[in-house]
Write a protein that holds these residues in place. Sequence first.
Motif, PDB file in Angstrom:
ATOM      1  N   UNK A  89       0.814  -1.227   0.000  1.00  0.00           N
ATOM      2  CA  UNK A  89       0.000   0.000   0.000  1.00  0.00           C
ATOM      3  C   UNK A  89       0.846   1.276   0.000  1.00  0.00           C
ATOM      4  N   UNK A  90       1.812   1.345  -0.898  1.00  0.00           N
ATOM      5  CA  UNK A  90       2.612   2.565  -1.061  1.00  0.00           C
ATOM      6  C   UNK A  90       2.089   3.424  -2.211  1.00  0.00           C
ATOM      7  N   UNK A  91       0.958   3.039  -2.725  1.00  0.00           N
ATOM      8  CA  UNK A  91       0.278   3.747  -3.809  1.00  0.00           C
ATOM      9  C   UNK A  91      -1.057   3.061  -4.006  1.00  0.00           C
ATOM     10  N   UNK A  92      -1.749   3.358  -5.106  1.00  0.00           N
ATOM     11  CA  UNK A  92      -3.033   2.700  -5.358  1.00  0.00           C
ATOM     12  C   UNK A  92      -2.885   1.179  -5.408  1.00  0.00           C
ATOM     13  N   UNK A  93      -3.883   0.487  -4.834  1.00  0.00           N
ATOM     14  CA  UNK A  93      -3.865  -0.975  -4.767  1.00  0.00           C
ATOM     15  C   UNK A  93      -5.160  -1.511  -5.369  1.00  0.00           C
ATOM     16  N   UNK A  94      -5.025  -2.514  -6.230  1.00  0.00           N
ATOM     17  CA  UNK A  94      -6.181  -3.268  -6.701  1.00  0.00           C
ATOM     18  C   UNK A  94      -6.074  -4.663  -6.107  1.00  0.00           C
ATOM     19  N   UNK A  95      -7.076  -5.043  -5.315  1.00  0.00           N
ATOM     20  CA  UNK A  95      -7.080  -6.384  -4.712  1.00  0.00           C
ATOM     21  C   UNK A  95      -7.821  -7.339  -5.631  1.00  0.00           C
ATOM     22  N   UNK A  96      -7.208  -8.480  -5.882  1.00  0.00           N
ATOM     23  CA  UNK A  96      -7.801  -9.514  -6.718  1.00  0.00           C
ATOM     24  C   UNK A  96      -7.929 -10.793  -5.915  1.00  0.00           C
ATOM     25  N   UNK A  97      -8.955 -11.569  -6.215  1.00  0.00           N
ATOM     26  CA  UNK A  97      -9.143 -12.859  -5.574  1.00  0.00           C
ATOM     27  C   UNK A  97      -8.228 -13.855  -6.276  1.00  0.00           C
ATOM     28  N   UNK A  98      -7.277 -14.422  -5.545  1.00  0.00           N
ATOM     29  CA  UNK A  98      -6.291 -15.324  -6.138  1.00  0.00           C
ATOM     30  C   UNK A  98      -6.925 -16.594  -6.704  1.00  0.00           C
ATOM     31  N   UNK A  99      -8.079 -16.950  -6.203  1.00  0.00           N
ATOM     32  CA  UNK A  99      -8.743 -18.165  -6.709  1.00  0.00           C
ATOM     33  C   UNK A  99      -9.088 -18.014  -8.179  1.00  0.00           C
TER      34      UNK A  99
ATOM     35  N   UNK B 278      -8.452 -14.655 -10.386  1.00  0.00           N
ATOM     36  CA  UNK B 278      -8.213 -13.219 -10.579  1.00  0.00           C
ATOM     37  C   UNK B 278      -8.760 -12.735 -11.918  1.00  0.00           C
ATOM     38  N   UNK B 279      -9.436 -11.625 -11.884  1.00  0.00           N
ATOM     39  CA  UNK B 279     -10.028 -11.037 -13.079  1.00  0.00           C
ATOM     40  C   UNK B 279      -8.937 -10.271 -13.828  1.00  0.00           C
ATOM     41  N   UNK B 280      -8.307 -10.951 -14.778  1.00  0.00           N
ATOM     42  CA  UNK B 280      -7.203 -10.336 -15.512  1.00  0.00           C
ATOM     43  C   UNK B 280      -7.668  -9.142 -16.338  1.00  0.00           C
ATOM     44  N   UNK B 281      -8.870  -9.212 -16.890  1.00  0.00           N
ATOM     45  CA  UNK B 281      -9.394  -8.089 -17.681  1.00  0.00           C
ATOM     46  C   UNK B 281      -9.575  -6.861 -16.787  1.00  0.00           C
ATOM     47  N   UNK B 282     -10.082  -7.065 -15.577  1.00  0.00           N
ATOM     48  CA  UNK B 282     -10.248  -5.949 -14.639  1.00  0.00           C
ATOM     49  C   UNK B 282      -8.898  -5.389 -14.233  1.00  0.00           C
ATOM     50  N   UNK B 283      -7.915  -6.267 -14.034  1.00  0.00           N
ATOM     51  CA  UNK B 283      -6.575  -5.810 -13.672  1.00  0.00           C
ATOM     52  C   UNK B 283      -5.970  -4.961 -14.783  1.00  0.00           C
ATOM     53  N   UNK B 284      -6.137  -5.401 -16.026  1.00  0.00           N
ATOM     54  CA  UNK B 284      -5.604  -4.639 -17.166  1.00  0.00           C
ATOM     55  C   UNK B 284      -6.317  -3.296 -17.301  1.00  0.00           C
ATOM     56  N   UNK B 285      -7.631  -3.290 -17.130  1.00  0.00           N
ATOM     57  CA  UNK B 285      -8.393  -2.045 -17.241  1.00  0.00           C
ATOM     58  C   UNK B 285      -7.989  -1.069 -16.135  1.00  0.00           C
ATOM     59  N   UNK B 286      -7.821  -1.579 -14.915  1.00  0.00           N
ATOM     60  CA  UNK B 286      -7.401  -0.731 -13.794  1.00  0.00           C
ATOM     61  C   UNK B 286      -6.029  -0.133 -14.063  1.00  0.00           C
ATOM     62  N   UNK B 287      -5.126  -0.969 -14.535  1.00  0.00           N
ATOM     63  CA  UNK B 287      -3.768  -0.498 -14.812  1.00  0.00           C
ATOM     64  C   UNK B 287      -3.771   0.535 -15.927  1.00  0.00           C
ATOM     65  N   UNK B 288      -4.573   0.304 -16.937  1.00  0.00           N
ATOM     66  CA  UNK B 288      -4.678   1.261 -18.041  1.00  0.00           C
ATOM     67  C   UNK B 288      -5.165   2.621 -17.533  1.00  0.00           C
TER      68      UNK B 288
END
Length: 194
Positions: free
Chosen positions: A155-165, A167-177
């Motif tokens: 938590x040294x900047x924005x954090x996106x938490x994903x469920x490891x079981x 993980x929504x890769x599309x959501x991760x890519x969209x968040x990063x974008x």
Amino acid sequence: MTTDTEEKIVVLVNGIPASGKSTLTRALAEQFGFPVLTLDSLKEPFMASFAPVDRLRNRQLGCAAYQAIWQVVAQAPTRCIYVIDAWFGFQPKEVLQQGLQQAGVTRVLELWLAITPDEAVARYQARLTDRLPGHPGAEYLPELRKLAETAQPMALGPVLQLNARNPDQAAACAWLQRQLRLPISAQPALSASG
């Protein structure tokens, strides 16, 4: 105040062992074309060269690989965005902060893979035979279970938490974008200055 072109950004893919960091890291690298640094990829060639490796030596090599990551990032041009795959909690947060500072990092984005203790133990146990000698074995499972109960993102900047079981890769890519302010039509391998 820094502008986008002056920022040095890293994307931390963080989670305890067996949480799925490598899979997510590969997906992000493929999507965006960012270079990847992983703790294991830096550590494991030395583990193979210095075998047999006990738990203490494994940890020493892990600490050295961690420092090497920040040396590489420090030498990279400002616009180069590294995706870094590691369990960042294996050392105190201050060590991470020091590494980031020494590397000249101005912005940290974190993808946190949250995993239940049962899932972490099952995954780690399933891959015991696939790991290089020198990584902790079955004796590590009780420690991993306790770790899964308390581990938190840096938590040294924005954090996106994903469920490891799953993980929504599309959501991760969209968040990063969005975090990197990349236009939707941008060619990811070019620059992140948007």
